[in-house]
Motif scaffolding. Structure first.
Motif, PDB file in Angstrom:
ATOM      1  N   ASP A 130       0.765  -1.125   0.026  1.00 34.38           N
ATOM      2  CA  ASP A 130       0.232   0.004   0.168  1.00 34.38           C
ATOM      3  C   ASP A 130       0.926   1.174  -0.119  1.00 34.38           C
ATOM      4  O   ASP A 130       0.401   2.352  -0.068  1.00 34.38           O
ATOM      5  N   GLU A 131       2.189   1.060   0.117  1.00 37.24           N
ATOM      6  CA  GLU A 131       3.147   2.255   0.080  1.00 37.24           C
ATOM      7  C   GLU A 131       3.501   2.550  -1.420  1.00 37.24           C
ATOM      8  O   GLU A 131       4.031   1.805  -2.058  1.00 37.24           O
ATOM      9  N   VAL A 134       6.666   6.516  -1.871  1.00 37.29           N
ATOM     10  CA  VAL A 134       7.161   7.058  -0.627  1.00 37.29           C
ATOM     11  C   VAL A 134       8.545   7.780  -0.904  1.00 37.29           C
ATOM     12  O   VAL A 134       9.554   7.386  -1.490  1.00 37.29           O
ATOM     13  N   GLY A 156       5.226   6.840   6.352  1.00 38.79           N
ATOM     14  CA  GLY A 156       4.451   5.499   6.271  1.00 38.79           C
ATOM     15  C   GLY A 156       4.870   4.524   6.770  1.00 38.79           C
ATOM     16  O   GLY A 156       5.704   4.355   7.903  1.00 38.79           O
TER      17      GLY A 156
END
Length: 189
Positions: A130-131, A134, A156
């Motif tokens: 889900d990152e 980043v 995150g």
């Protein structure tokens, strides 16, 4: 002694002399996961030590240019809670042309120092799917050290994992999501 030393799975995972009773596989502890190219690289990967050139796109083991963007191969280390060990991702960071060219200077003779810089994560990492994009900080590297830049996530779940560490169970989940589920091989003698 840490609590992890009491976990029989951890002992089996680090015992090079132990063969799994179901398949005979042996383990020697933490292994890293690496990526041969950024996630959106559309061409074939290079042969060992080689380079791929497709029009303006180029890729080798450390450097990538794709669709007018620049990427560097980096290393992200994540501590494993309850041990002195770290798990590593060999990942790609999208960087500015200036950061890219500064890193290229580390290949000169004599090599220049890499000043570091900022980038964005360019791979989808198991356990952190889900990152997306980043922000990363690439650490400086001395020109006389033939090494890839270390990166630190700025936000995150990846940032949290790097600052607080991950459990052994989380590490095993990451391996499983990467297609290397070793959990069943660590549960029996």
């Amino acid at each position: 002694m840490s609590l992890l030393d009491l976990d029989s799975r951890w002992k089996r995972f680090n015992d090079t002399g132990r063969a799994c009773p179901c398949c005979g596989e042996t383990f020697s502890g933490i292994f890293d996961l690496g990526y041969a190219h950024p996630s959106d690289w559309p061409h074939a990967g290079p042969d060992e030590g080689g380079e791929v050139v497709e029009g303006e796109d180029r890729l080798n083991a450390d450097l990538c240019r794709h669709a007018g963007r620049y990427f560097l191969r980096c290393v992200m280390m994540i501590p494993v809670q309850g041990s002195d060990e770290h798990f590593g991702f060999g990942l790609w960071a999208q960087v500015s042309e200036e950061v890219f060219r500064n890193y290229l200077g580390t290949y000169d003779d004599p090599p220049a120092d890499f000043r570091g810089g900022n980038g964005l994560l360019a791979n989808v990492l198991p356990g952190f799917t889900d990152e997306d994009m980043v922000p990363l900080v690439l650490a400086p590297v001395s020109g006389d050290e033939a090494t890839r830049p270390l990166v630190m996530a700025e936000a995150g779940a990846l940032h949290e994992a790097q600052t607080q560490g991950i459990s052994f169970d989380r590490l095993l989940d990451i391996y499983a999501e990467a297609g290397r589920d070793i959990r069943p091989h660590l549960t029996q003698d």
